[in-house]
Design a protein around this motif. Structure first.
Motif, short mmCIF file in Angstrom:
data_model
loop_
_atom_site.label_atom_id
_atom_site.label_comp_id
_atom_site.label_asym_id
_atom_site.label_seq_id
_atom_site.Cartn_x
_atom_site.Cartn_y
_atom_site.Cartn_z
N GLU A 195 1.08 -1.03 0.06
CA GLU A 195 0.03 0.37 0.45
C GLU A 195 0.71 1.44 0.10
O GLU A 195 0.87 2.32 -1.05
N LYS A 238 0.66 3.70 -3.00
CA LYS A 238 0.40 4.88 -3.28
C LYS A 238 0.94 5.96 -3.76
O LYS A 238 0.67 7.47 -3.35
N LYS A 247 2.58 7.55 -0.90
CA LYS A 247 2.62 8.51 0.03
C LYS A 247 3.87 8.46 1.04
O LYS A 247 4.08 7.09 1.88
#
Length: 436
Positions: free
Chosen positions: A57, A61, A63
């Motif tokens: 994840e 993403k 991020k």
């Protein structure tokens, strides 16, 4: 596992590698049974499968990682037991290493933790600084006794400092030989090797490399300690400081390659298996470096754990030891990282020792580089579990192939903890280890 990286992301070689690793995972969960943190904590996010989801994840993403992600990645020991267990061949090591680099780059840790990690990265790879720090730690240890005895009553940073001080030995041995030293073969010369000098090991236990030198030269092998050799990079690599780790790898490749070209090298021998796992991975770490990809692969091919090389020598046992029972602790970096499992035990058995397997031998002792400083609570629980398992076989000595494990286990037992090569040196004419 299905992934969802964009074409732009997949143009990054690291993301492409992560994508390949993630797709190999089939969610089977076999890894949970052998993961030390999952065994202790029972939290799915503290298992390899759980961490894989978190890393996926984070990377997809693109991020900054959250505090929750960082907590669970930090708790990973990188023991690699999951790689031994995985039926799908998921290369978790390269995935979690990439996650640590991303965390180091994109996550802002609390100031005190950043400072502690910076000190570890500065001091541990530099033997001179490390020696000084051990002397200072010994002087500061009485003050640590003033801190609350219970871990949960001591603030996080102070627990880590207390754990760091506890690892300092009561005294330090004199320094071993310096880089540039050459130890000629006794009798007919049968080979020539470089011996990794190491960082912490050359300060805490120079006797280990001395035992290796004694055994090798006694059996016709010339040993060189290569001048200008640096830390292998393992310590900063596992702290996510890849720039430092790769710079050290390149520096070592240069000097080892030069030594091989000038004097010839049959192998680069390593007596600290944590270092060996990383050096054997230089080829992968520098695979995208146009100038170093090929030399790195060559150096990785030359790297051998000391037991791998000694197994090819016809050792000549000479001492009358009597029955000495040895509990063999298989360091994670050796059994899981390098897939060397039975060889050290076979060498010890062939040379007159009674070798006992330790129950739950697949579980980490809690050392794991700087883990026993950064995660002292989990590390202490793992050490106590390891020592209790060792005690069941009632050994006269404990043998291991990694200095970190040796220090960690010695902190919980009065049984002498020695390196495998020290026992083999003793069996072939060297001094009895574990007497100091």
């Amino acid at each position: 596992m299905k992934t969802d990286f964009s074409l732009a992301q997949l143009a990054d070689p690291d993301i492409a590698e992560a994508d390949k690793i993630l797709r190999a995972c089939v969610h089977c969960g076999f890894c949970t049974a052998t993961c030390p943190t999952y065994v202790l904590l029972g939290d799915e996010l503290d298992s390899p499968r759980g961490r894989i989801y978190l890393i996926k994840e984070m990377l997809e993403k693109d991020k900054p990682p959250t505090a929750e992600v960082v907590k669970h990645i930090d708790r990973c020991l990188s023991c690699l037991a999951c790689m031994t267990t995985c039926p799908s061949g998921v290369h978790y090591m390269h995935l979690v290493d990439q996650a640590r680099v991303r965390i180091e780059k994109d996550y802002s840790r609390p100031l005190a933790e950043r400072a502690l990690r910076a000190v570890l990265a500065l001091v541990l790879p530099r033997p001179g600084l490390f020696r000084t720090s051990m002397i200072m730690a010994r002087l500061a240890r009485p003050f640590a006794a003033l801190l609350p005895a219970k871990a949960d009553a001591t603030p996080g940073l102070m627990r880590r400092i207390k754990a760091m001080l506890a690892l300092a030995p009561n005294s330090l041995p004199p320094p071993g030989p310096s880089g540039g030293s050459v130890f000629p073969a006794q009798g007919e010369k049968r080979g020539r090797v470089a011996l990794l000098q190491g960082c912490a090991q050359q300060v805490l236990a120079p006797r280990i490399n001395q035992a290796a030198i004694n055994l090798l030269t006694r059996h016709g092998i010339e040993v060189v300690l290569v001048r200008d050799e640096q830390c292998c990079g393992a310590l900063t690599h596992h702290l996510g400081q890849d720039g430092d780790a790769l710079a050290r790898a390149r520096a070592n490749i240069k000097v080892w390659k030069k030594e091989a070209e000038q004097g010839g090298l049959d192998a680069i021998l390593i007596t600290a298996s944590g270092c060996g796992t990383v050096i054997k991975d230089y080829g992968f770490m520098l695979r995208e470096d146009r100038d170093f990809a090929s030399p790195a692969a060559q150096i990785s091919a030359l790297a051998k754990d000391i037991t791998e090389y000694v197994a090819g020598i016809a050792l000549a046992p000479s001492s009358q030891k009597g029955d000495v029972t040895v509990a063999y602790h298989s360091a994670c970096s050796l059994q899981h990282g390098q897939k060397i499992t039975g060889l050290p035990k076979e060498l010890l058995s062939k040379n007159g020792f009674v070798v006992k397997d330790v129950p739950e031998s697949h579980l980490c002792c809690g050392s794991a580089g700087t883990y026993n400083i950064l995660q002292p609570d989990i590390a202490s629980r793992l050490r106590d579990r390891k020592v209790a398992n060792i005690a069941t076989v009632k050994p006269d000595m404990i043998a291991a192939g990694n200095i970190g494990c040796m220090v960690q286990i010695a902190g919980g037992t009065s049984v002498p903890v020695v390196h495998t090569i020290e026992l083999l040196d003793w069996a072939t004419g060297g001094p009895r280890p574990g007497l100091n």
